[in-house]
Write a protein that holds these residues in place. Structure first.
Motif, PDB file in Angstrom:
ATOM      1  N   LEU A  16       0.826  -1.213   0.000  1.00  0.00           N
ATOM      2  CA  LEU A  16       0.000   0.000   0.000  1.00  0.00           C
ATOM      3  C   LEU A  16       0.854   1.253   0.000  1.00  0.00           C
ATOM      4  O   LEU A  16       0.554   2.222  -0.713  1.00  0.00           O
ATOM      5  CB  LEU A  16      -0.946  -0.011   1.198  1.00  0.00           C
ATOM      6  CG  LEU A  16      -2.035  -1.070   1.157  1.00  0.00           C
ATOM      7  CD1 LEU A  16      -2.735  -1.168   2.504  1.00  0.00           C
ATOM      8  CD2 LEU A  16      -3.028  -0.796   0.045  1.00  0.00           C
ATOM      9  N   GLN A  17       1.928   1.249   0.763  1.00  0.00           N
ATOM     10  CA  GLN A  17       2.807   2.413   0.792  1.00  0.00           C
ATOM     11  C   GLN A  17       3.438   2.668  -0.570  1.00  0.00           C
ATOM     12  O   GLN A  17       3.578   3.814  -0.981  1.00  0.00           O
ATOM     13  CB  GLN A  17       3.874   2.258   1.867  1.00  0.00           C
ATOM     14  CG  GLN A  17       3.307   2.502   3.248  1.00  0.00           C
ATOM     15  CD  GLN A  17       4.377   2.491   4.303  1.00  0.00           C
ATOM     16  OE1 GLN A  17       4.959   1.453   4.596  1.00  0.00           O
ATOM     17  NE2 GLN A  17       4.638   3.651   4.875  1.00  0.00           N
ATOM     18  N   MET A 160      -6.692  -8.351   0.043  1.00  0.00           N
ATOM     19  CA  MET A 160      -6.229  -6.967  -0.104  1.00  0.00           C
ATOM     20  C   MET A 160      -4.824  -6.929  -0.671  1.00  0.00           C
ATOM     21  O   MET A 160      -4.524  -6.102  -1.545  1.00  0.00           O
ATOM     22  CB  MET A 160      -6.281  -6.240   1.244  1.00  0.00           C
ATOM     23  CG  MET A 160      -7.682  -5.914   1.698  1.00  0.00           C
ATOM     24  SD  MET A 160      -7.738  -4.800   3.125  1.00  0.00           S
ATOM     25  CE  MET A 160      -7.167  -5.889   4.430  1.00  0.00           C
ATOM     26  N   LEU A 161      -3.961  -7.807  -0.185  1.00  0.00           N
ATOM     27  CA  LEU A 161      -2.588  -7.857  -0.689  1.00  0.00           C
ATOM     28  C   LEU A 161      -2.571  -8.203  -2.174  1.00  0.00           C
ATOM     29  O   LEU A 161      -1.847  -7.572  -2.956  1.00  0.00           O
ATOM     30  CB  LEU A 161      -1.768  -8.864   0.110  1.00  0.00           C
ATOM     31  CG  LEU A 161      -0.305  -9.040  -0.301  1.00  0.00           C
ATOM     32  CD1 LEU A 161       0.461  -7.733  -0.223  1.00  0.00           C
ATOM     33  CD2 LEU A 161       0.358 -10.117   0.568  1.00  0.00           C
ATOM     34  N   ASP A 162      -3.370  -9.173  -2.588  1.00  0.00           N
ATOM     35  CA  ASP A 162      -3.436  -9.549  -4.006  1.00  0.00           C
ATOM     36  C   ASP A 162      -3.868  -8.371  -4.874  1.00  0.00           C
ATOM     37  O   ASP A 162      -3.301  -8.132  -5.944  1.00  0.00           O
ATOM     38  CB  ASP A 162      -4.400 -10.719  -4.214  1.00  0.00           C
ATOM     39  CG  ASP A 162      -3.892 -12.023  -3.612  1.00  0.00           C
ATOM     40  OD1 ASP A 162      -2.697 -12.120  -3.251  1.00  0.00           O
ATOM     41  OD2 ASP A 162      -4.729 -12.954  -3.480  1.00  0.00           O
ATOM     42  N   ILE A 163      -4.864  -7.622  -4.413  1.00  0.00           N
ATOM     43  CA  ILE A 163      -5.340  -6.459  -5.180  1.00  0.00           C
ATOM     44  C   ILE A 163      -4.251  -5.393  -5.254  1.00  0.00           C
ATOM     45  O   ILE A 163      -3.967  -4.856  -6.323  1.00  0.00           O
ATOM     46  CB  ILE A 163      -6.625  -5.909  -4.568  1.00  0.00           C
ATOM     47  CG1 ILE A 163      -7.790  -6.884  -4.829  1.00  0.00           C
ATOM     48  CG2 ILE A 163      -6.958  -4.521  -5.133  1.00  0.00           C
ATOM     49  CD1 ILE A 163      -9.029  -6.638  -3.999  1.00  0.00           C
ATOM     50  N   ALA A 164      -3.622  -5.091  -4.112  1.00  0.00           N
ATOM     51  CA  ALA A 164      -2.574  -4.078  -4.110  1.00  0.00           C
ATOM     52  C   ALA A 164      -1.415  -4.481  -5.027  1.00  0.00           C
ATOM     53  O   ALA A 164      -0.926  -3.662  -5.813  1.00  0.00           O
ATOM     54  CB  ALA A 164      -2.068  -3.852  -2.673  1.00  0.00           C
ATOM     55  N   GLU A 165      -1.006  -5.736  -4.944  1.00  0.00           N
ATOM     56  CA  GLU A 165       0.100  -6.180  -5.798  1.00  0.00           C
ATOM     57  C   GLU A 165      -0.277  -6.171  -7.273  1.00  0.00           C
ATOM     58  O   GLU A 165       0.563  -5.885  -8.126  1.00  0.00           O
ATOM     59  CB  GLU A 165       0.594  -7.545  -5.351  1.00  0.00           C
ATOM     60  CG  GLU A 165       1.362  -7.436  -4.033  1.00  0.00           C
ATOM     61  CD  GLU A 165       1.961  -8.727  -3.537  1.00  0.00           C
ATOM     62  OE1 GLU A 165       1.526  -9.815  -3.988  1.00  0.00           O
ATOM     63  OE2 GLU A 165       2.852  -8.648  -2.675  1.00  0.00           O
ATOM     64  N   SER A 166      -1.528  -6.453  -7.600  1.00  0.00           N
ATOM     65  CA  SER A 166      -1.941  -6.408  -9.012  1.00  0.00           C
ATOM     66  C   SER A 166      -1.891  -4.984  -9.534  1.00  0.00           C
ATOM     67  O   SER A 166      -1.594  -4.764 -10.711  1.00  0.00           O
ATOM     68  CB  SER A 166      -3.348  -7.008  -9.191  1.00  0.00           C
ATOM     69  OG  SER A 166      -4.347  -6.135  -8.721  1.00  0.00           O
ATOM     70  N   HIS A 167      -2.134  -4.007  -8.682  1.00  0.00           N
ATOM     71  CA  HIS A 167      -2.049  -2.601  -9.105  1.00  0.00           C
ATOM     72  C   HIS A 167      -0.590  -2.149  -9.207  1.00  0.00           C
ATOM     73  O   HIS A 167      -0.279  -1.273 -10.008  1.00  0.00           O
ATOM     74  CB  HIS A 167      -2.833  -1.698  -8.160  1.00  0.00           C
ATOM     75  CG  HIS A 167      -4.288  -1.703  -8.429  1.00  0.00           C
ATOM     76  ND1 HIS A 167      -4.891  -0.823  -9.282  1.00  0.00           N
ATOM     77  CD2 HIS A 167      -5.272  -2.510  -7.967  1.00  0.00           C
ATOM     78  CE1 HIS A 167      -6.184  -1.075  -9.335  1.00  0.00           C
ATOM     79  NE2 HIS A 167      -6.449  -2.098  -8.553  1.00  0.00           N
ATOM     80  N   ARG A 168       0.281  -2.738  -8.398  1.00  0.00           N
ATOM     81  CA  ARG A 168       1.692  -2.401  -8.465  1.00  0.00           C
ATOM     82  C   ARG A 168       2.314  -2.869  -9.761  1.00  0.00           C
ATOM     83  O   ARG A 168       3.260  -2.266 -10.259  1.00  0.00           O
ATOM     84  CB  ARG A 168       2.452  -3.015  -7.287  1.00  0.00           C
ATOM     85  CG  ARG A 168       2.207  -2.285  -5.993  1.00  0.00           C
ATOM     86  CD  ARG A 168       2.807  -2.966  -4.807  1.00  0.00           C
ATOM     87  NE  ARG A 168       4.242  -3.195  -4.944  1.00  0.00           N
ATOM     88  CZ  ARG A 168       4.934  -3.947  -4.106  1.00  0.00           C
ATOM     89  NH1 ARG A 168       4.340  -4.531  -3.083  1.00  0.00           N
ATOM     90  NH2 ARG A 168       6.220  -4.124  -4.265  1.00  0.00           N
TER      91      ARG A 168
END
Length: 170
Positions: A16-17, A160-168
């Motif tokens: 997220l950061q 949440m981690l999967d979604i954040a990493e997919s956006h990264r």
């Protein structure tokens, strides 16, 4: 707190950061355990907005804008309600990513249609002018009340981690 939960929360914070995103939660059956996992990470205030423990249907309606008809006809443990919870907390607390959980942790309260261990989880996400996307899954966990709650927290954080990493990576 379980080391898997601590590691997931820390990984979520790093992801997220790197995105500059904020996260929030609406919890029913976990009673704030998702928020507790997140706030166990030092520096979480940089990426965690807050959470709502919406155990009562009244809180789901009044604070998260969940439709009364859906609560009556589908029940609090349903896809429609958990999606509305996720969008409600996403909008209310102005985040980029929100998770909502509603389930039957037991030992009582289950039915043939929704046995103990039935949990719906929804994730709402988006940024800027992009419309909110909502993903939802029904899960069936086993064990004691504490086991079901812990498994729900792991699934919520992992989603949440999967979604954040997919956006990264996009």
């Amino acid at each position: 707190m379980d080391s898997e939960i601590r590691q997931l929360a820390a990984s979520l914070g790093r992801a997220l950061q790197s995105l500059g995103w904020k996260v929030t939660a609406a919890e029913s059956c976990t009673g704030g355990a998702v928020a507790a996992a997140i706030t166990s990470v030092a520096g979480a205030s940089a990426w965690f907005e807050g959470s709502v423990v919406s155990y009562a249907d009244r809180i789901k309606r009044e604070f998260l804008s969940v439709d009364q008809k859906d609560l009556e006809e589908l029940g609090a443990v349903s896809e429609s309600v958990v999606r509305q919870m996720a969008v409600g907390v996403f909008n209310r607390l102005d985040a980029n990513l929100a998770v909502a959980v509603s389930g039957i942790a037991g030992p009582d309260g289950g039915s043939e249609e929704k046995p103990v261990g039935t949990v719906w989880i929804a994730w709402a996400h988006g940024e800027g002018q992009e419309p909110v996307k909502v993903d939802a899954r029904c899960m069936h966990f086993t064990g004691s009340r504490a086991d079901i709650q812990a498994q729900t927290v792991v699934a919520a954080l992992q989603g949440m981690l999967d979604i954040a990493e997919s956006h990264r990576t996009s």
